[in-house]
Write a protein that holds these residues in place. Structure first.
Motif, PDB file in Angstrom:
ATOM      1  N   TRP A   1      84.274   9.357 -29.403  1.00  0.00           N
ATOM      2  CA  TRP A   1      83.370   8.847 -28.409  1.00  0.00           C
ATOM      3  C   TRP A   1      82.006   9.563 -28.020  1.00  0.00           C
ATOM      4  N   GLU A   2      80.895   9.309 -28.037  1.00  0.00           N
ATOM      5  CA  GLU A   2      79.704   9.890 -27.593  1.00  0.00           C
ATOM      6  C   GLU A   2      79.144   9.256 -26.340  1.00  0.00           C
ATOM      7  N   THR A   3      78.481   9.800 -25.655  1.00  0.00           N
ATOM      8  CA  THR A   3      78.008   9.329 -24.283  1.00  0.00           C
ATOM      9  C   THR A   3      76.381   9.390 -24.142  1.00  0.00           C
ATOM     10  N   GLY A   4      75.811   8.694 -23.543  1.00  0.00           N
ATOM     11  CA  GLY A   4      74.427   8.468 -23.285  1.00  0.00           C
ATOM     12  C   GLY A   4      73.975   7.813 -22.128  1.00  0.00           C
ATOM     13  N   ALA A   5      72.599   7.960 -21.800  1.00  0.00           N
ATOM     14  CA  ALA A   5      71.972   7.348 -20.435  1.00  0.00           C
ATOM     15  C   ALA A   5      70.619   7.026 -20.683  1.00  0.00           C
ATOM     16  N   ALA A   6      70.060   6.039 -20.098  1.00  0.00           N
ATOM     17  CA  ALA A   6      68.783   5.819 -20.068  1.00  0.00           C
ATOM     18  C   ALA A   6      68.222   5.230 -18.725  1.00  0.00           C
ATOM     19  N   ILE A   7      66.841   5.410 -18.515  1.00  0.00           N
ATOM     20  CA  ILE A   7      66.249   4.880 -17.165  1.00  0.00           C
ATOM     21  C   ILE A   7      64.963   4.493 -17.542  1.00  0.00           C
ATOM     22  N   GLY A   8      64.496   4.063 -16.440  1.00  0.00           N
ATOM     23  CA  GLY A   8      62.905   3.375 -16.616  1.00  0.00           C
ATOM     24  C   GLY A   8      61.676   4.610 -16.695  1.00  0.00           C
ATOM     25  N   PRO A   9      60.722   4.162 -17.359  1.00  0.00           N
ATOM     26  CA  PRO A   9      59.754   5.294 -17.625  1.00  0.00           C
ATOM     27  C   PRO A   9      59.123   5.960 -16.323  1.00  0.00           C
ATOM     28  N   GLU A  10      59.413   5.490 -15.257  1.00  0.00           N
ATOM     29  CA  GLU A  10      58.926   6.028 -14.113  1.00  0.00           C
ATOM     30  C   GLU A  10      59.702   7.238 -13.525  1.00  0.00           C
ATOM     31  N   VAL A  11      60.821   7.493 -14.063  1.00  0.00           N
ATOM     32  CA  VAL A  11      61.641   8.561 -13.945  1.00  0.00           C
ATOM     33  C   VAL A  11      62.091   9.343 -15.060  1.00  0.00           C
ATOM     34  N   ASP A  12      61.953  10.288 -14.982  1.00  0.00           N
ATOM     35  CA  ASP A  12      62.442  11.280 -16.191  1.00  0.00           C
ATOM     36  C   ASP A  12      64.028  11.223 -16.473  1.00  0.00           C
ATOM     37  N   VAL A  13      64.564  11.018 -17.586  1.00  0.00           N
ATOM     38  CA  VAL A  13      65.778  10.770 -17.662  1.00  0.00           C
ATOM     39  C   VAL A  13      66.676  11.958 -17.259  1.00  0.00           C
ATOM     40  N   GLY A  14      65.980  13.279 -17.489  1.00  0.00           N
ATOM     41  CA  GLY A  14      66.962  14.279 -16.765  1.00  0.00           C
ATOM     42  C   GLY A  14      66.978  14.377 -15.451  1.00  0.00           C
ATOM     43  N   GLU A  15      66.279  13.820 -14.633  1.00  0.00           N
ATOM     44  CA  GLU A  15      66.562  13.641 -13.173  1.00  0.00           C
ATOM     45  C   GLU A  15      67.615  12.433 -12.697  1.00  0.00           C
ATOM     46  N   PHE A  16      67.880  11.652 -13.672  1.00  0.00           N
ATOM     47  CA  PHE A  16      69.084  10.723 -13.517  1.00  0.00           C
ATOM     48  C   PHE A  16      70.285  11.227 -13.796  1.00  0.00           C
ATOM     49  N   ASP A  17      71.127  11.483 -12.713  1.00  0.00           N
ATOM     50  CA  ASP A  17      72.513  12.218 -12.740  1.00  0.00           C
ATOM     51  C   ASP A  17      73.564  11.002 -13.266  1.00  0.00           C
ATOM     52  N   TRP A  18      74.376  11.564 -13.890  1.00  0.00           N
ATOM     53  CA  TRP A  18      75.250  10.696 -14.533  1.00  0.00           C
ATOM     54  C   TRP A  18      76.579  11.533 -15.124  1.00  0.00           C
ATOM     55  N   GLU A  19      77.869  11.177 -15.224  1.00  0.00           N
ATOM     56  CA  GLU A  19      79.000  11.729 -15.913  1.00  0.00           C
ATOM     57  C   GLU A  19      79.920  10.824 -16.554  1.00  0.00           C
ATOM     58  N   VAL A  20      80.519  10.908 -17.438  1.00  0.00           N
ATOM     59  CA  VAL A  20      81.335  10.418 -18.423  1.00  0.00           C
ATOM     60  C   VAL A  20      82.497  11.489 -18.871  1.00  0.00           C
ATOM     61  N   ASP A  21      83.775  11.114 -18.320  1.00  0.00           N
ATOM     62  CA  ASP A  21      84.945  11.962 -18.848  1.00  0.00           C
ATOM     63  C   ASP A  21      86.069  11.146 -18.738  1.00  0.00           C
TER      64      ASP A  21
END
Length: 210
Positions: A41-61
């Motif tokens: 399994w590999e994990t990923g995330a995306a968010i709209g262009p108005e927010v840098d994806v590095g500022e979007f916090d998420w976790e998968v475990d």
């Protein structure tokens, strides 16, 4: 709308079981109960262009907090501050190239409680390529079961419809496939401005020639 996206190699704990390519038997081609670790399994995330994806916090475990069967499931957490964003995990599924198939996919999603507010959507996708952005998943309310041949299969439907576990399922009617690997992605999409944790478990992919 264009999306900035990021793919991260999973460093959590989970795993898949592959039962081989489509053979016309009743046995699923792929099953997953997350009992043995993250595996492929590999994990990923995306968010709209108005927010840098590095500022979007998420976790998968992998977690032992909830499970439908066994002792573990995959935990997906993401923040809701931006009222946007999607988080997923993706796993390869083998398929015999040169054939056309009817593929059935099911899995369990856990919500903390039933809510009249749509806080998150469950997203599932199976296709020749892994997702790279939210637009790679179906639109809200869409399920490919009755759509005939489509480029990929999947669904996007509301979570928090029940207290605890609820099954989500779709079917995909493929055209002739040239690939020997499909990619199953499962995750959650932010709808409401609130942080939320969900668990997913017991995924099954059954591939039948047509």
């Amino acid at each position: 709308m264009d999306r900035r996206d990021v793919l991260r190699a999973g460093t959590a704990v989970a795993v898949g079981g592959l039962a081989g390519c489509a053979s016309g038997s009743d046995d699923p081609t792929f099953i997953e109960g997350f009992e043995n670790g993250i595996g492929e399994w590999e994990t990923g995330a995306a968010i709209g262009p108005e927010v840098d994806v590095g500022e979007f916090d998420w976790e998968v475990d992998v977690s032992e907090a909830e499970a439908t069967t066994g002792d573990r499931s995959l935990r997906i957490w993401n923040q809701g501050d931006y009222d946007d964003g999607v988080t997923w995990a993706v796993h390869p599924v083998p398929v015999e190239p040169g054939g056309s198939y009817r593929i059935a996919v099911s899995g369990q999603f856990w919500s903390e409680s039933e809510s009249f507010n749509t806080i998150r959507h469950a997203v599932m996708r199976l296709g020749p390529e892994p997702p790279a952005a939210e637009e790679d998943f179906p639109q809200p309310g869409l399920n490919t079961t009755d759509l005939g041949e489509t480029p990929y299969g999947g669904l996007r439907d509301a979570l928090w419809l029940a207290d605890g576990w609820r099954e989500y399922a779709f079917e995909w009617t493929t055209s002739e496939l040239s690939t020997d690997t499909l990619h199953l992605a499962v995750g959650t999409a932010v709808i409401w401005e609130a942080d939320a944790t969900h668990y997913v478990d017991d995924f099954s992919v059954s591939i039948e020639p047509r």
